[in-house]
Structures are given as structure tokens and as C-alpha cells.
Design a protein around this motif. Sequence first.
Motif, PDB file in Angstrom:
ATOM      1  N   UNK A   2       0.839  -1.192   0.000  1.00 43.79           N
ATOM      2  CA  UNK A   2       0.000   0.000   0.000  1.00 43.79           C
ATOM      3  C   UNK A   2       0.881   1.252   0.000  1.00 43.79           C
ATOM      4  N   UNK A   3       0.539   2.292  -0.811  1.00 41.69           N
ATOM      5  CA  UNK A   3       1.375   3.496  -0.874  1.00 41.69           C
ATOM      6  C   UNK A   3       1.632   4.135   0.485  1.00 41.69           C
ATOM      7  N   UNK A   4       0.616   4.131   1.372  1.00 45.47           N
ATOM      8  CA  UNK A   4       0.809   4.748   2.686  1.00 45.47           C
ATOM      9  C   UNK A   4       1.869   3.983   3.477  1.00 45.47           C
ATOM     10  N   UNK A   5       1.842   2.664   3.407  1.00 41.71           N
ATOM     11  CA  UNK A   5       2.840   1.841   4.100  1.00 41.71           C
ATOM     12  C   UNK A   5       4.230   2.095   3.541  1.00 41.71           C
ATOM     13  N   UNK A   6       4.331   2.239   2.238  1.00 43.80           N
ATOM     14  CA  UNK A   6       5.619   2.505   1.599  1.00 43.80           C
ATOM     15  C   UNK A   6       6.145   3.865   2.033  1.00 43.80           C
ATOM     16  N   UNK A   7       5.278   4.859   2.112  1.00 45.34           N
ATOM     17  CA  UNK A   7       5.684   6.190   2.567  1.00 45.34           C
ATOM     18  C   UNK A   7       6.247   6.132   3.981  1.00 45.34           C
ATOM     19  N   UNK A   8       5.581   5.389   4.844  1.00 48.11           N
ATOM     20  CA  UNK A   8       6.057   5.266   6.223  1.00 48.11           C
ATOM     21  C   UNK A   8       7.373   4.500   6.274  1.00 48.11           C
ATOM     22  N   UNK A   9       7.474   3.422   5.494  1.00 42.11           N
ATOM     23  CA  UNK A   9       8.691   2.615   5.478  1.00 42.11           C
ATOM     24  C   UNK A   9       9.895   3.436   5.024  1.00 42.11           C
ATOM     25  N   UNK A  10       9.712   4.256   3.991  1.00 38.91           N
ATOM     26  CA  UNK A  10      10.815   5.037   3.428  1.00 38.91           C
ATOM     27  C   UNK A  10      10.929   6.423   4.051  1.00 38.91           C
ATOM     28  N   UNK A  11      10.070   6.747   5.004  1.00 38.48           N
ATOM     29  CA  UNK A  11      10.065   8.039   5.687  1.00 38.48           C
ATOM     30  C   UNK A  11       9.940   9.203   4.694  1.00 38.48           C
ATOM     31  N   UNK A  12       8.960   9.085   3.792  1.00 35.79           N
ATOM     32  CA  UNK A  12       8.704  10.112   2.782  1.00 35.79           C
ATOM     33  C   UNK A  12       7.563  11.008   3.262  1.00 35.79           C
ATOM     34  N   UNK A  13       7.896  11.999   4.043  1.00 39.51           N
ATOM     35  CA  UNK A  13       6.887  12.921   4.557  1.00 39.51           C
ATOM     36  C   UNK A  13       6.522  13.921   3.477  1.00 39.51           C
ATOM     37  N   UNK A  14       5.256  14.286   3.423  1.00 38.61           N
ATOM     38  CA  UNK A  14       4.745  15.284   2.466  1.00 38.61           C
ATOM     39  C   UNK A  14       4.982  14.888   1.014  1.00 38.61           C
ATOM     40  N   UNK A  15       4.994  13.591   0.733  1.00 36.33           N
ATOM     41  CA  UNK A  15       5.163  13.103  -0.633  1.00 36.33           C
ATOM     42  C   UNK A  15       4.012  12.172  -0.997  1.00 36.33           C
ATOM     43  N   UNK A  16       3.744  12.099  -2.286  1.00 34.77           N
ATOM     44  CA  UNK A  16       2.723  11.204  -2.809  1.00 34.77           C
ATOM     45  C   UNK A  16       3.438  10.177  -3.684  1.00 34.77           C
ATOM     46  N   UNK A  17       3.224   8.901  -3.413  1.00 30.61           N
ATOM     47  CA  UNK A  17       3.818   7.848  -4.244  1.00 30.61           C
ATOM     48  C   UNK A  17       2.890   7.623  -5.431  1.00 30.61           C
ATOM     49  N   UNK A  18       3.403   7.886  -6.630  1.00 32.28           N
ATOM     50  CA  UNK A  18       2.612   7.757  -7.849  1.00 32.28           C
ATOM     51  C   UNK A  18       2.720   6.378  -8.475  1.00 32.28           C
ATOM     52  N   UNK A  19       3.912   5.784  -8.400  1.00 31.52           N
ATOM     53  CA  UNK A  19       4.133   4.519  -9.087  1.00 31.52           C
ATOM     54  C   UNK A  19       5.373   3.829  -8.522  1.00 31.52           C
ATOM     55  N   UNK A  20       5.341   2.503  -8.504  1.00 27.42           N
ATOM     56  CA  UNK A  20       6.510   1.711  -8.117  1.00 27.42           C
ATOM     57  C   UNK A  20       6.740   0.676  -9.211  1.00 27.42           C
TER      58      UNK A  20
END
Length: 68
Positions: A2-20
Motif C-alpha cells: 500500500x502506498x501509505x505503508x511505503x511512505x512510512x517505510x521510506x520516511x517520505x513525509x509530504x510526498x505522494x507515491x505515484x508509481x513503483x
Amino acid sequence: MHPHSTSKLLDLKDCIINKIDHSDSFIRITISTKAKEAHCPACGKLTSKIHDYRHQTIKDLPLMSKKT
């Protein structure tokens, strides 16, 4: 993942994951930042209009033994 889980895992604050993207040799994570208000350099007024977009490639340490 899930994009939210990936953001937390990579510590990407204030970012939106568009594609992996996954391949045999790399993992590419495409993100964008959330728009923020800024002061115009010419008149000094606060604005939320986006003047320009830039694409930037950032290489990081390997993830799961693949280039990131």
C-alpha cells in the motif's frame, strides 16, 4: 504494498507515491510533492499556483539488493 505503508517505510513525509516499478535489476519509486504556498519573488504575494514542474532522478542505496 500500500502506498501509505511505503511512505512510512521510506520516511517520505509530504510526498505522494505515484508509481513503483520493479525489474530484475532495479526498483523505481516515482513520487511527487504536495503543493505548498510560496511567496512570489517579483511581488511578494502568497500564491499556490505552480509555475513549473521538474523531474529529478535521485539514486539511493540498494533496496532488496537492487538499484533504487
